[in-house]
Design an enzyme around this catalytic site. Structure first.
Site, PDB file in Angstrom:
ATOM      1  N   CYS B  48      46.290 -60.958  -4.955  1.00  0.00           N
ATOM      2  CA  CYS B  48      46.740 -60.346  -3.709  1.00  0.00           C
ATOM      3  C   CYS B  48      46.593 -58.827  -3.618  1.00  0.00           C
ATOM      4  CB  CYS B  48      48.173 -60.746  -3.440  1.00  0.00           C
ATOM      5  SG  CYS B  48      49.213 -60.754  -4.928  1.00  0.00           S
ATOM      6  N   HIS B 111      52.357 -54.373  -0.634  1.00  0.00           N
ATOM      7  CA  HIS B 111      51.764 -54.707  -1.924  1.00  0.00           C
ATOM      8  C   HIS B 111      50.792 -53.671  -2.488  1.00  0.00           C
ATOM      9  CE1 HIS B 111      51.603 -58.750  -4.244  1.00  0.00           C
ATOM     10  NE2 HIS B 111      52.669 -58.050  -4.484  1.00  0.00           N
TER      11      HIS B 111
END
Lengths: 492, 492
Positions: B48, B111
């Site tokens: 990710c 993130h």
């Protein structure tokens, strides 16, 4: 209402509409967009002949005789040394449709026996252009004759001799011949205003895979993809022809397959079963779940999707229903009439039976599938490089010995686990609940089952296509060896 | 022209349009039917954080610093003890779009680092509603704090405390909150007639998977399918909102994913990579090929399909192009402008790089993919039950040791072998020809590569989300332990 059935050896994952990454089937995808996509549609056997017998009789192979008892749970078919074929006692769809004035034609591979008594024109078809067996070969005319191609009652040549297939390049113009046959037949029927049943069962995607010159090298997927593209193009042309003749609203058309993609022939000669486990010859989803599309403009709402558990045997009952006929009441019919599903969006509760020869390997009810036996193929065959599950291996599931689970079946939920990778825990409530239901269905099925006489037990070199009807005119009669009947060998 | 990017953790095979057998994504399928489906679209990393950094910078993780050198070929991301994050020297898409008057919003998972200097509002975004890290938890506030949820500069609560996720039932209304945020933002921008960039990066399909009550139990696929259905419904509502506000023809929308489905979480919490090999964490197709749809009514022809080799990094260049901006010229940009592909059907020749951490594992050019290294995961991890390729095993390919093939790469043809099961013979002409081309691309890439400072090497308990900005107002500040920086452990 006329009916057309396209029956091809293609895998669930071979169509763009079913997620093939090259997405090279614009005509089939368009057919799906204009019609109804069946996502949970099955054939009746993981092998060709029994599936075809089931489609045309509406009955499981174990009932109509298209199975063997030579070994436990063995797939059998009709190679050219097979002695058996479709019994006279079976009533085939075209026989019944005749009563409603239908003209019936089969184009392509018959595969229900090649001896004279099994000839498709003896079983309800009015016309035939195609072959009785697979286009394997070339053979040498001594040990084994090449497969004949028939027009109606008589052969008009043989594969590799008069109907060329170049095994090196994969070139053959057969699909074009079969396409033209379909277009001509439809034109003739439209002109005579006669209802018809057309069974277009061509075999370009069956090894040895072939395509016409104009399609060779056009696919991202290699030769197999070339063949798929030619079939896709042909289906598009047939549907367009129906529309141009103004009879598409009177013609129900169904596209499906007789078994999963043959992964043993991949990557050059085999297709894709998408996310499913294994392929042809197995009773995992890859062996028996098929692409399926119903098309009937003006009747089927465009873009429909159905999760009805369907079967090729339903095409028997559905086609009868379209013709205003009832299925025979003197025997068990396994097919159901899909018209309420297709026209009214109904869902009919019914199980799917997964047979391998004489054994019920698995049963699906709703989203649950229980395996009573697991087997991919034997260690012996596997060690020769024959692999029905290449790149796939699920411990305790894709077994190389016949594993019995009748006391504690392996249970899968095909919604969250379409790939049959995660057996549901025996200790779970879900297992208990689902299995109780499925066990009841299995018991009921077994208690009432009357198996047919097995037709695929005996093989004999003498019955091969040495001298099919019409061979004299062509000077193509060959001398048959002495009869020497033997038990056929069915390794899988 | 405004831009919207939906970035979700979903597998290639999770959408009906890409062949998921339950076909439960009517809105995404409709988006594809109205727009363009990309069948050969890739993320920049099988994990990710690096993929997201690549999307927003248009650069490979090995350039923008989102990788580790702690071990060879290891995937790394941004857990809450990570010290690093997106370097100030990187230019993010929203920073650049500001110059053209865009308002930029991120909804969902950032993130790219959670320490103050990495805050999305310091890197070009004007608004944020979401979390800096994955919604793992619940944590105990002593060993590990729960992940905060931010509105703009300050936290407004924490997952499991103020934003409930019921791990037992899977119930959480977060997707509905994130949907409402998107609708409100779009309404506000439409009212103010300002162009906008909306990055909708929600994480309902990332384990622990969740869905709102109204979607629980509605899917054939279990909880994961419930989450997919809610996302599908949300995407449909956002697109409809754009249409109702009359700005759909001025808004370019793209749907894709940051990595392949996490098969380790299947079947309850993981999705499907369709016919592809393995999943998240691997550089096989299942790890990096992504579902992708471009939608822009009035500009993109409906029902388009493209085989352009695309990348999430292209969304950087394409969005700039839509805004009339040039990509920065002082650094290597890996993304390309997809507008000629989307609007004129062009195909641009470019390779796809498959990295795992600091190693180029594989390269795709055209339909060929060469593996220079193969690895699924270590025997040690595998023996703990961590399997990135459940039910799949290709000898010499899905290896459990890092296998070097730099002298004789494994070559696959992804057209006839999308599942990477049949390496092309080293001795074949095809191998020689394809590899010569690919080797040239690899050499060129390596010769000019300037790796960034690796950001994902150091972890420290002290940097976790103990006291994010705004915690005082909520009485949610926690005491951080002493700083004790260590090399992060990246087992895969």
């Amino acid at each position: 209402t006329s009916s057309g059935v396209f029956l091809l050896q293609m895998g669930w994952g071979d169509l763009g509409a079913f997620g093939e990454p090259s997405k090279e089937t614009p005509n089939l995808d368009q057919m799906a967009a204009e019609g109804m996509l069946f996502l949970d549609f099955y054939t009746a056997s993981p092998l060709c002949s029994p599936s075809r017998a089931a489609l045309l009789t509406g009955r499981l192979p174990v009932r109509n005789g298209f199975y063997t008892t030579n070994g436990h749970a063995r797939n059998a078919y009709t190679p050219q040394d097979i002695v058996g074929g479709i019994p006279d006692s079976e009533l085939l769809l075209p026989e019944l449709l005749k009563k409603a004035g239908y003209t019936n034609k089969i184009i392509g591979k018959w595969h229900l026996g090649h001896r004279p008594q099994f000839h498709p024109l003896r079983h309800g078809f009015d016309e035939w252009f195609g072959s009785p067996n697979c286009h394997f070969g070339p053979y040498d005319s001594t040990e084994r004759p090449n497969i004949p191609v028939y027009r109606d009652w008589e052969m008009v040549g043989r594969y590799y001799e008069d109907f060329k297939i170049d095994l090196k390049t994969g070139e053959a113009n057969l699909t074009q011949l079969y396409l033209q046959e379909a277009l001509d037949f439809i034109s003739k029927q439209q002109a005579s205003q006669q209802p018809f049943f057309l069974y277009w069962a061509i075999d370009a995607t069956h090894a040895p895979v072939y395509a016409s010159k104009q399609f060779l090298g056009t696919s991202q997927r290699g030769l197999y993809g070339d063949a798929v593209r030619e079939i896709d193009d042909s289906v598009g042309k047939i549907l367009k022809h129906l529309q141009q003749l103004g009879i598409s609203e009177n013609t129900f058309v169904f596209f499906t397959s007789d078994n999963g993609a043959a992964l043993i022939s991949a990557p050059r000669q085999g297709g894709s079963n998408g996310p499913f486990l294994c392929g042809k010859q197995t009773t995992f989803e890859g062996g028996m779940r098929e692409p399926a599309i119903a098309w009937w403009p003006g009747h089927i709402p465009a873009g429909g999707v159905s999760h009805q558990l369907g079967s090729v045997m339903d095409l028997f009952s559905t086609s009868l229903s379209l013709a205003g006929l009832q299925p025979p009441s003197d025997r068990q019919i396994d097919g159901i009439d899909l018209l309420p599903v297709i026209l009214q969006g109904k869902l009919i509760d019914r199980p799917i039976f997964y047979y391998r020869g004489n054994e019920l390997m698995a049963l699906r009810a709703g989203l649950y599938k229980a395996h009573y036996w697991t087997w991919s193929n034997s260690w012996e065959e596997h060690s020769k490089g024959i692999d029905f599950c290449p790149g796939q291996s699920v411990a305790g599931v894709t077994t190389h010995t016949q594993e019995e689970h009748t006391h504690l079946p392996l249970l899968f939920h095909l919604g969250r686990d379409p790939g049959e990778k995660y057996p549901i825990s025996f200790a779970s409530e879900e297992y208990q609940r689902a299995l109780e239901h499925i066990s009841g269905l299995v018991q009921q099925h077994k208690a009432t089952l009357v198996p047919g006489q097995p037709q695929l037990n005996v093989c004999d070199q003498a019955v091969m296509n040495w001298s099919p009807p019409g061979c004299e005119k062509l000077g193509k009669c060959l001398k048959a060896p002495e009869s020497d009947p033997k038990k056929c060998s069915w390794p899988h």
